[in-house]
Design a protein around this motif. Structure first.
Motif, PDB file in Angstrom:
ATOM      1  N   TYR A 129     -23.988  -0.953  14.466  1.00  0.00           N
ATOM      2  CA  TYR A 129     -23.542  -2.192  15.213  1.00  0.00           C
ATOM      3  C   TYR A 129     -24.438  -3.322  14.652  1.00  0.00           C
ATOM      4  CZ  TYR A 129     -27.502  -2.344  18.431  1.00  0.00           C
ATOM      5  OH  TYR A 129     -28.883  -2.588  18.808  1.00  0.00           O
ATOM      6  N   GLY A 130     -24.163  -4.560  15.055  1.00  0.00           N
ATOM      7  CA  GLY A 130     -24.872  -5.814  14.769  1.00  0.00           C
ATOM      8  C   GLY A 130     -24.232  -6.860  14.081  1.00  0.00           C
ATOM      9  N   ASN A 131     -24.782  -8.046  13.994  1.00  0.00           N
ATOM     10  CA  ASN A 131     -24.229  -9.197  13.331  1.00  0.00           C
ATOM     11  C   ASN A 131     -24.293  -9.284  11.769  1.00  0.00           C
ATOM     12  OD1 ASN A 131     -23.679 -10.188  15.857  1.00  0.00           O
ATOM     13  ND2 ASN A 131     -25.556 -11.155  15.891  1.00  0.00           N
ATOM     14  N   GLY A 132     -24.700  -8.189  11.132  1.00  0.00           N
ATOM     15  CA  GLY A 132     -24.851  -8.241   9.869  1.00  0.00           C
ATOM     16  C   GLY A 132     -23.779  -7.514   9.172  1.00  0.00           C
ATOM     17  N   SER A 156     -27.302   8.582  17.077  1.00  0.00           N
ATOM     18  CA  SER A 156     -28.111   8.070  16.098  1.00  0.00           C
ATOM     19  C   SER A 156     -27.381   6.446  16.102  1.00  0.00           C
ATOM     20  CB  SER A 156     -27.709   8.427  14.564  1.00  0.00           C
ATOM     21  OG  SER A 156     -28.348   7.533  13.664  1.00  0.00           O
ATOM     22  N   VAL A 157     -28.080   5.474  16.378  1.00  0.00           N
ATOM     23  CA  VAL A 157     -27.989   4.253  16.351  1.00  0.00           C
ATOM     24  C   VAL A 157     -28.533   3.379  15.512  1.00  0.00           C
ATOM     25  CG1 VAL A 157     -27.920   2.119  18.096  1.00  0.00           C
ATOM     26  CG2 VAL A 157     -27.360   4.478  18.979  1.00  0.00           C
ATOM     27  N   LEU A 158     -27.849   2.476  14.481  1.00  0.00           N
ATOM     28  CA  LEU A 158     -28.110   1.576  13.509  1.00  0.00           C
ATOM     29  C   LEU A 158     -28.022   0.375  13.628  1.00  0.00           C
ATOM     30  CD1 LEU A 158     -27.296   4.329  11.370  1.00  0.00           C
ATOM     31  CD2 LEU A 158     -29.289   3.491  10.760  1.00  0.00           C
ATOM     32  N   GLN A 165     -19.777  -5.064  16.693  1.00  0.00           N
ATOM     33  CA  GLN A 165     -20.969  -6.055  16.637  1.00  0.00           C
ATOM     34  C   GLN A 165     -21.879  -5.710  17.936  1.00  0.00           C
ATOM     35  OE1 GLN A 165     -20.182 -10.196  16.537  1.00  0.00           O
ATOM     36  NE2 GLN A 165     -19.803  -9.993  14.349  1.00  0.00           N
ATOM     37  N   ASN A 166     -21.242  -5.380  18.912  1.00  0.00           N
ATOM     38  CA  ASN A 166     -22.187  -5.099  20.247  1.00  0.00           C
ATOM     39  C   ASN A 166     -21.948  -3.767  20.544  1.00  0.00           C
ATOM     40  OD1 ASN A 166     -23.033  -7.978  20.465  1.00  0.00           O
ATOM     41  ND2 ASN A 166     -20.878  -8.358  20.778  1.00  0.00           N
ATOM     42  N   ILE A 167     -23.063  -3.014  21.177  1.00  0.00           N
ATOM     43  CA  ILE A 167     -23.059  -1.803  21.773  1.00  0.00           C
ATOM     44  C   ILE A 167     -23.288  -1.855  23.344  1.00  0.00           C
ATOM     45  CG2 ILE A 167     -25.491  -1.484  21.372  1.00  0.00           C
ATOM     46  CD1 ILE A 167     -24.694   1.540  20.685  1.00  0.00           C
ATOM     47  N   VAL A 213     -14.169  -0.411  16.822  1.00  0.00           N
ATOM     48  CA  VAL A 213     -13.772  -0.094  18.051  1.00  0.00           C
ATOM     49  C   VAL A 213     -14.719  -0.730  19.094  1.00  0.00           C
ATOM     50  CG1 VAL A 213     -15.320   2.092  18.049  1.00  0.00           C
ATOM     51  CG2 VAL A 213     -13.104   2.092  19.448  1.00  0.00           C
ATOM     52  N   LEU A 214     -15.961  -0.834  18.798  1.00  0.00           N
ATOM     53  CA  LEU A 214     -16.993  -1.687  19.767  1.00  0.00           C
ATOM     54  C   LEU A 214     -16.229  -3.269  20.029  1.00  0.00           C
ATOM     55  CD1 LEU A 214     -20.300  -0.582  18.659  1.00  0.00           C
ATOM     56  CD2 LEU A 214     -18.875   0.553  20.342  1.00  0.00           C
ATOM     57  N   GLY A 215     -15.459  -3.479  18.946  1.00  0.00           N
ATOM     58  CA  GLY A 215     -14.732  -4.641  19.109  1.00  0.00           C
ATOM     59  C   GLY A 215     -13.937  -5.120  20.047  1.00  0.00           C
ATOM     60  N   VAL A 216     -13.294  -3.751  20.453  1.00  0.00           N
ATOM     61  CA  VAL A 216     -12.008  -3.924  21.377  1.00  0.00           C
ATOM     62  C   VAL A 216     -12.792  -3.652  22.747  1.00  0.00           C
ATOM     63  CG1 VAL A 216     -10.276  -3.009  19.735  1.00  0.00           C
ATOM     64  CG2 VAL A 216     -11.546  -1.155  21.310  1.00  0.00           C
TER      65      VAL A 216
END
Length: 159
Positions: free
Chosen positions: A10-13, A151-153, A139-141, A107-110
């Protein structure tokens, strides 16, 4: 039989979907089954992925070629039903163990859009077969997804 893992990118990159795809290619090259289910992706962004079939199965349930935000309310409601069908299919694939790796791309976007709840995603993940590996991108968790993940990156630009 080895226990599967849950990874989150996840993230903005940029590069979250590419990293997930790299893992899918690695699994497929080892003769393992791979399924990618895309959410909130324009149809043109997934054209190249169809060239990886049948080694990597690709599913996209949304029908609109436009970005979700630019749709009319009526079109959004139709796409919400399509996205929910995609999540139901993900639950089936995860529950049956028919794929060694399941990528739930964006899927995090939904969840961000309020289309499905964090609980819907957690339910799908909790119902997965013992050996299924899962990668979620967006993008967001949420806190619940963070806690269930092995594992979260966080992919973010440095410059």
């Amino acid at each position: 039989m080895e226990k599967g893992s849950i990874q989150v990118y996840y993230g903005n990159g940029q590069g979250k979907s590419a990293a997930a795809l790299g893992n899918a290619i690695r699994y497929a090259s080892q003769g393992r089954t791979t399924t990618i289910i895309q959410f909130l992706k324009s149809e043109t962004n997934s054209d190249y992925l169809s060239k990886l079939e049948p080694e990597i199965k690709l599913f996209r349930f949304e029908r609109s070629k436009e970005n979700f935000q630019s749709l009319t309310e009526e079109q959004k409601q139709e796409e919400v039903m399509n996205i929910q069908n995609g999540l139901n299919y993900a639950k089936k694939v995860l529950g049956t163990g028919e794929s060694d790796l399941v990528v739930l791309d964006e899927v995090l976007g939904v969840v961000d859009e309020g289309i499905v709840s964090e609980q819907d995603i957690l339910c799908a993940l909790e119902g997965r077969s013992y050996s299924a590996n899962v990668i979620l991108t967006g993008q967001n968790i949420t806190q619940g997804i963070f806690e269930i993940a092995d594992s979260v990156l966080n992919i973010k630009p440095e410059k």
